[in-house]
Write an enzyme that holds these catalytic residues in place. Structure first.
Site, PDB file in Angstrom:
ATOM      1  N   GLU A 280       0.693  -9.292  16.316  1.00 50.36           N
ATOM      2  CA  GLU A 280       0.786  -8.648  17.611  1.00 50.36           C
ATOM      3  C   GLU A 280       1.292  -9.666  18.626  1.00 50.36           C
ATOM      4  OE1 GLU A 280      -2.360  -5.407  18.265  1.00 50.36           O
ATOM      5  OE2 GLU A 280      -2.677  -6.773  19.926  1.00 50.36           O
TER       6      GLU A 280
ATOM      7  N   ASP B  72      -4.052 -10.444  12.346  1.00 48.93           N
ATOM      8  CA  ASP B  72      -4.625 -10.285  13.687  1.00 48.93           C
ATOM      9  C   ASP B  72      -5.412 -11.554  13.999  1.00 48.93           C
ATOM     10  OD1 ASP B  72      -5.473  -8.998  16.088  1.00 48.93           O
ATOM     11  OD2 ASP B  72      -7.398  -8.611  15.137  1.00 48.93           O
TER      12      ASP B  72
ATOM     13  N   ASP C 241     -11.239  -6.007  12.539  1.00 43.60           N
ATOM     14  CA  ASP C 241     -10.183  -7.032  12.523  1.00 43.60           C
ATOM     15  C   ASP C 241      -9.166  -6.762  11.413  1.00 43.60           C
ATOM     16  OD1 ASP C 241     -11.207  -8.965  14.611  1.00 43.60           O
ATOM     17  OD2 ASP C 241     -12.939  -8.853  13.283  1.00 43.60           O
TER      18      ASP C 241
END
Lengths: 168, 168
Positions: free
Chosen positions: A66, A7, A138
């Site tokens: 992502e 991430d 996170d």
């Protein structure tokens, strides 16, 4: 199959490793890389080193991030893009496949619906992966993206097989 | 002082090497890196390799890029950020200082005013560096950013000296 979810963030980058054996999903580890207050190029160089270390340490079969659709503004998109670029280059340099999923798909995998907040993602990955301690946000996001890939990849493979069979 | 200017682009990245000896500025070489049609992570991994090759081949004392303020939209800012991130990480990994200048400062250095179009930048660097052949636009932009640094760096150093002297 072992997925390293990442991430990326301009200050903090979360990571999480999830392994799939049969239908069982297990977290092997997760954490955060804090890029600190150095000049931007030095932060990115450090991220390149740290990503390489994660790949060496965990030997994943895929790296998962992502897909970014939205950003508050153009400046924050530049900053986030820079971090993403380093992560993607590092993974591809190691010869690893990179998979990307939409934020909604990632939340669906972790929580069961596509509009979850940060707290729900933490609770979701903690429950799905039966973690003893809830991870920081996170790291939870990184575990969620890895989870998404490991749930999705067998379906994608089955679909591809079905399509090949239908064409014969 | 030898500056490697880089003009990152999601498809084509321009580069140009300018050397300063006394007050004389000379182009040592320029060109473009075409990232082709591979998947994004593979393109970025290739850019990382190509940037490393440029540093090995030209041994610059600084890497210079344009500071991005604007982008057509958030998506193109993400894409450009990814390329920039790889360039910055590569430079800092080699221990080189990275300098950034605004688009207006770069155009001012190449053309004499801050609102030049692409053709004017090509003509400007061709004239200032006395090039036999006008470079392609991406390479011209990279030469302009290198030029900007070599014009600006001695002024910045003189200013820093003057400020130190004033503080004594």
């Amino acid at each position: 199959m072992r997925a390293l979810g990442i991430d990326p963030g301009s200050r903090v980058t979360g990571w999480g490793v999830v392994e799939r054996t049969g239908s069982s999903l297990r977290s092997l580890g997760s954490g955060t890389i804090r890029l600190g207050a150095d000049a931007l190029p030095d932060r990115l160089a450090r991220l390149l080193v740290e990503c390489g270390r994660l790949l060496d340490a965990w030997r994943p079969t895929a790296v998962v991030v992502e897909r970014n659709f939205v950003s508050q503004n153009v400046q924050s998109a530049f900053r986030l893009g820079e971090v993403r670029g380093v992560v993607l280059a590092c993974a591809a340099s190691a010869g690893l496949p990179v998979a990307e999923y939409s934020p909604a798909a990632v939340k669906l995998a972790a929580v069961g619906h596509g509009r979850a907040d940060k707290e729900s993602v933490i609770r979701g990955v903690t429950a799905v992966l039966r973690l003893a301690v809830p991870p920081p946000s996170d790291a939870a996001d990184a575990l969620a993206v890895a989870l998404c890939h490991l749930q999705q990849a067998p379906l994608d493979a089955a679909l591809a097989r079905a399509l090949r069979a239908a064409r014969r």
